[in-house]
Scaffold this motif. Structure first.
Motif, short mmCIF file in Angstrom:
data_model
loop_
_atom_site.label_atom_id
_atom_site.label_comp_id
_atom_site.label_asym_id
_atom_site.label_seq_id
_atom_site.Cartn_x
_atom_site.Cartn_y
_atom_site.Cartn_z
N THR A 5 -5.65 -3.47 13.34
CA THR A 5 -4.77 -4.18 12.33
C THR A 5 -4.01 -3.01 11.45
O THR A 5 -4.77 -2.15 10.85
CB THR A 5 -5.23 -5.39 11.64
N ILE A 6 -2.79 -3.10 11.29
CA ILE A 6 -2.15 -2.27 10.37
C ILE A 6 -1.54 -2.93 9.03
O ILE A 6 -0.97 -4.27 9.00
CB ILE A 6 -0.98 -1.60 10.81
N LEU A 52 -0.60 -2.13 23.48
CA LEU A 52 0.30 -3.21 23.18
C LEU A 52 0.39 -3.16 21.79
O LEU A 52 -0.51 -2.97 20.90
CB LEU A 52 -0.23 -4.45 23.74
N VAL A 53 1.64 -3.16 21.37
CA VAL A 53 1.96 -2.95 19.84
C VAL A 53 2.61 -4.38 19.61
O VAL A 53 3.63 -4.71 20.11
CB VAL A 53 2.89 -1.67 19.78
N ILE A 56 -2.32 -3.11 18.77
CA ILE A 56 -2.03 -2.69 17.53
C ILE A 56 -1.06 -3.86 17.04
O ILE A 56 -0.25 -4.13 17.55
CB ILE A 56 -1.15 -1.42 17.39
N VAL A 57 -1.67 -4.38 15.96
CA VAL A 57 -0.80 -5.49 15.43
C VAL A 57 -0.97 -5.55 13.70
O VAL A 57 -1.66 -4.89 13.31
CB VAL A 57 -1.59 -6.97 15.78
N PRO A 58 -0.11 -6.37 13.25
CA PRO A 58 0.14 -6.21 11.74
C PRO A 58 -1.01 -7.10 11.20
O PRO A 58 -1.31 -8.05 11.75
CB PRO A 58 1.59 -6.86 11.44
N ASP A 59 -1.56 -6.95 9.93
CA ASP A 59 -2.46 -7.62 9.44
C ASP A 59 -1.69 -8.85 8.59
O ASP A 59 -1.40 -8.82 7.27
CB ASP A 59 -3.27 -6.84 8.24
N LEU A 70 3.29 0.74 13.23
CA LEU A 70 2.66 0.24 14.40
C LEU A 70 3.05 0.99 15.51
O LEU A 70 2.19 1.33 16.50
CB LEU A 70 3.15 -1.14 14.43
N GLY A 71 4.40 1.45 15.73
CA GLY A 71 4.59 2.56 16.71
C GLY A 71 3.86 3.84 16.44
O GLY A 71 3.32 4.45 17.72
N MET A 72 3.62 4.32 15.45
CA MET A 72 2.84 5.74 15.39
C MET A 72 1.56 5.14 15.83
O MET A 72 0.81 6.12 16.49
CB MET A 72 2.69 6.30 13.72
N ALA A 73 0.87 4.23 15.28
CA ALA A 73 -0.79 3.98 15.60
C ALA A 73 -0.74 3.72 17.28
O ALA A 73 -1.81 4.05 17.83
CB ALA A 73 -1.19 2.88 14.90
#
Length: 341
Positions: free
Chosen positions: A324-325, A148-149, A161-164, A301-304
């Protein structure tokens, strides 16, 4: 019915499962989480019906094991292309190819999009949303490795994968505190969503770390629109002790704040400093003065997401179920040192 005319659809009907599930079992896809009892039922139905696999189709399926599927609200967001760009770059780097299926808020759309991708024998799935939130993952996404992104499921069954958001809120407030501002207002995005909670939490922590006690009377609920930014700024500037700086929950809120400030005969970046959030390409660099903001790292996010999916497909253990990114600052012209004109 002759053996040659028996299809996967016939086997699926006899076994009481979807055609995609039959395809995964009969093509030997062992990485999917199909229960052993279901596999046995499908194999028994295939034997009883006399199903004979098509050699050409099996060869095609094996060649498509390096394809990944991406489900996203591509038609409704300015950010979706950045997620796709990052995922595509990461996939191609490892010799994989990306199939994109659009989705929206129509009931069942995600499940149908996933089903179409599974029919193409993708080796894994990414489900990406355009705003950070909890989602319900379609049951058929469990047939292959799935990441899940920009979203997460309630039970944490799927890695995400989520933003910080907290780090981003911290960075926004720190920019203002380092510029000498101690009276800082905040206009939120919609209350209760992860972005609002995380960004406000980070902001308060940064203020405390800089010796500033957060003041809840300086926090105005918004809804992510320019109108809420306009009205929220009017409310803040009407206070007896109005803030000298405002952290806006997103760039659209900042756009409304600009209008309210200018309407009062004040100057953004001189009389009132503004920090936004998102770094929306069609807004932030083109506002006057150019908006200092915190970027949502959609490409990263997409790359991770693809990187993590590769690990899952290869069978590597996943130690961190939610990654978290970081959200980097974009310093422009809307913040000035307090007391300097």
């Amino acid at each position: 019915m002759s053996q040659q005319s028996v299809t996967m659809a016939d086997v699926a009907k006899a076994a009481g499962v979807s055609r995609t599930t039959v395809s995964f079992v009969l093509n030997g896809r062992t990485e999917s989480s199909i229960p052993e009892t279901t596999r046995e039922r499908i194999n028994q139905a295939a034997r009883e019906l006399g199903y004979r696999p098509n050699a050409a189709a099996r060869t095609l399926a094996s060649k498509r094991s390096s394809w990944f599927g991406l489900v996203t609200e591509i038609a409704t967001s300015p950010f979706a292309t950045d997620v796709i760009k990052g995922a595509q770059q990461a996939a191609w780097k490892d010799g994989n190819f990306l199939l994109v299926a659009p989705s929206d808020d129509e009931p069942g759309m995600d499940q149908r999009a996933v089903e179409k991708l599974l029919e193409q024998q993708v080796g894994g799935l990414i489900i990406a949303t355009t705003w950070h939130r909890q989602i319900t993952v379609p049951d058929n996404a469990k047939l292959v490795p799935c990441v899940l992104v920009n979203c997460f499921d309630a039970d944490g069954e799927f890695p995400s994968i989520v933003p910080d958001e907290i780090g981003g809120g911290y960075a926004a407030a720190e920019i203002l505190a380092r510029a000498g501002h101690t009276n800082i207002g905040h206009i939120t995005v919609a209350m209760g969503i992860p972005a609002q909670i995380g960004r406000q939490t980070g902001m308060k922590q940064a203020l405390r770390d800089h010796g500033i006690e957060p003041d809840d009377t300086k926090i105005v609920p918004g809804d992510g629109t320019a109108d809420s930014g306009y009205h929220g700024t009017q409310a803040l500037l009407s206070q007896t002790d109005p803030p000298t700086a405002i952290f806006c929950g997103n760039d659209r809120i900042a756009m409304g704040a600009y209008d309210a400030i200018k309407e009062r005969g004040l100057r953004v970046g001189e009389d009132i400093s503004i920090v936004g959030f998102d770094d929306q390409e069609i807004l932030a660099p083109h506002m006057r003065p150019k908006l200092t903001t915190i970027a949502l790292p959609f490409e990263e996010l997409g790359m991770a997401g693809v990187s993590l999916l590769n690990q899952m497909v290869e069978g590597s253990p996943i130690e961190n179920r939610q990654i978290t990114i970081g959200c980097p600052p974009r310093i422009r012209s809307s913040v000035a040192m307090h007391g300097q004109r």
